[in-house]
Design a protein around this motif. Sequence first.
Motif: not given
Length: 190
Positions: A38-66
């Motif tokens: 249950a703890t594992f599934l809670r983490a996975v189910l809450l993390i999966i939307p991050f993939i989709f809301i981040t993937k929809r963003l346009p990226y034109y600048r640097s690809n290096a994170i600080h």
Amino acid sequence: MESGVLMLMALDRYVAICYSLHYSTILINPIIAKVGLATFLRAVLLIIPFIFITKRLPYYRSNAIHHTYCDHMSVAKLSCGNIKANVIYSLIAAFLIRDFDILCITISYTVILQAVISLSSADTPQKAFSTCTAYICAIVFSYSPAFFCFFFNHFGSHTVPASCHIIAANIYLLPLTMNPIVYGLKTKQI
């Protein structure tokens, strides 16, 4: 996931101290497997939307994170698009997970403290406090830098130097790797 593991460890301490005679009948393998899943599934189910809301963003600048590792807000901040949905979902997920876990940990240790104080034996409270000391240290060392990193990512990216954020993020990961060592040293059989 690590917050959930810390919460489960607090509940384990609660059962071990408050129901010590029934510990082996309460925390049987199927129960441990179910709460772990249950703890594992809670983490996975809450993390999966991050993939989709981040993937929809346009990226034109640097690809290096600080940062020394790839976290959601560091990637979202690279986008030249509107990251409001990322910020809102990140806040909701963090408060759902961490607040619930901290509430469970606080209740667990409040009940443990009440039970330990009411014990009549002189050495029993010391044994109970000794059992919980390493865990309480792990909680403090884990949540303190985690809160700093979380609030820095959402509210203070221009006021705190990036080097401070990177140091706090690395300190945040350290307790997770040190927990097995601390518990191993505290366990006499090991």
